[in-house]
Enzyme design. Sequence first.
Site, short mmCIF file in Angstrom:
data_model
loop_
_atom_site.label_atom_id
_atom_site.label_comp_id
_atom_site.label_asym_id
_atom_site.label_seq_id
_atom_site.Cartn_x
_atom_site.Cartn_y
_atom_site.Cartn_z
N ARG A 161 0.82 -1.22 0.00
CA ARG A 161 0.00 0.00 0.00
C ARG A 161 0.85 1.25 0.00
NH1 ARG A 161 -2.69 -4.32 1.52
NH2 ARG A 161 -4.97 -4.36 1.63
N ASP B 277 -4.42 -15.57 7.04
CA ASP B 277 -3.12 -16.05 6.53
C ASP B 277 -2.39 -16.97 7.51
OD1 ASP B 277 -3.55 -14.65 4.19
OD2 ASP B 277 -2.45 -12.88 4.85
C1 S3P Z 1 -4.34 -9.10 1.84
C2 S3P Z 1 -5.64 -9.51 2.12
C3 S3P Z 1 -6.00 -10.92 2.34
C4 S3P Z 1 -4.77 -11.77 2.66
C5 S3P Z 1 -3.64 -11.49 1.73
C6 S3P Z 1 -3.22 -10.04 1.80
C7 S3P Z 1 -4.11 -7.67 1.60
O1 S3P Z 1 -6.63 -11.41 1.18
O2 S3P Z 1 -5.11 -13.13 2.63
O3 S3P Z 1 -2.51 -12.30 2.08
O4 S3P Z 1 -2.94 -7.23 1.64
O5 S3P Z 1 -5.08 -6.94 1.38
P1 S3P Z 1 -8.21 -11.18 0.88
O6 S3P Z 1 -8.44 -9.76 0.63
O7 S3P Z 1 -8.47 -12.03 -0.34
O8 S3P Z 1 -8.94 -11.68 2.09
#
Ligand code: S3P
Length: 399
Positions: A19, A288
Amino acid sequence: MKKKIRKISVPGDKSITHRAIIIGSLARGKTRIINPLVCDDTMSTVSAMRSLGITVLKEEKSLTVLGHGINGLKKPSYIIDCGNSATTMRLLMGILSGQEFDSYLTGDESLMKRPMDRVIIPLSQMGALITREGNAYHISGRKLHSINYTMPVSSAQVKSAIMLADLFAERNSVINDPGKSRNHTELMLDYFGKTLKGKKIIIPGDISSAAYHIAETLISPGAEIIIKNVGINETRTGFIDVIRSMGAQVQIKNKKSFANEPVADIHVRNSALYGTSIKNPVIPRVIDEIPLLAVLAAFAEGKTEIRDSSELRLKESDRINSVIQGLKSIGVNVSERADGMDITGTMPEDMQAAEIDSYADHRIAMSFLILTHIIPGLKVKNKECVAVSYPTFFKDFHI
Ligand code: S3P
């Protein structure tokens, strides 16, 4: 005499690093990112932003992003490769949907099988035009408008794609989240302010990486560590809540804040663990770390049930299947459910060495690699995939 406790730190947070690079690229001026995670996934984001005309300088322990403001991206001259990173692909779909040019995104075999409709549907409602063309997604930039959208599954990536697209619309979108997905995009957009001015950002240690050290400590006799400066945003601390419910001795100390994100030291000791129930509402806050919790559950007394986790089947591998295969191969009794599994705690002396398939999924590889010192002879296939999120894993774990 007081025992000296081993103090360690873990690399910067992956979600926050992505981000910072992306929002820094949309901001005007210089953004300095201190302690970024430099790994395969975040480097996919760096090269994507570079191909959109942004200068990103890589220094020893920082990244500098030279943003040209919200309308400062350039048409890329080639297909952008997001590698293994769904965060890169989904967040970029949001941004590219609102540009005045066309662009193409691709990724590795695993990424090109991941569901993208979850972002394409809401972005289309905003006026975007995204189509799959062979091994790439074609994003035809359009004038976007804000929407009111209820996500069918709780996903930070979907929410973030809409929020980023909304920067090119009326900035008026309303997103309803059925769960408590991570809110790093919200916090970072707030930090950059309405006019998106370049900023200095210190990235907290990644709690998802810290989790492997915490887990290893919990199951290693006599072990005790303090992990310094870990991000403890409550949308990410489901792992701490779950291990506490299993009997883990873990304390959070020295709370502070880095760029709107709460940070603290985590002190953990080897602990007797007991089976637990892992189901909603905690799942989005621990998504995760579920493979790792399944491995920990094998070392807990009694049964652990994991439910409401069918999203795991849509990650870098089908993580329900990957973790079950791994646990079975070391002699753990585990049964599969459509949305999770049941794991029966097993004495370590009843576990056996095996060669475990990581299915080239970093979180599966690391969840089993922490057992290297506990189950002599244990091996993990395709273990290099740890570089996706934790390139210094082998050094940090003395493997
Ligand atoms: C993430 C959101 C999660 C996570 C991924 C990283 C992120 O996924 O599992 O490792 O950085 O926004 P989802 O948005 O599919 O839940």
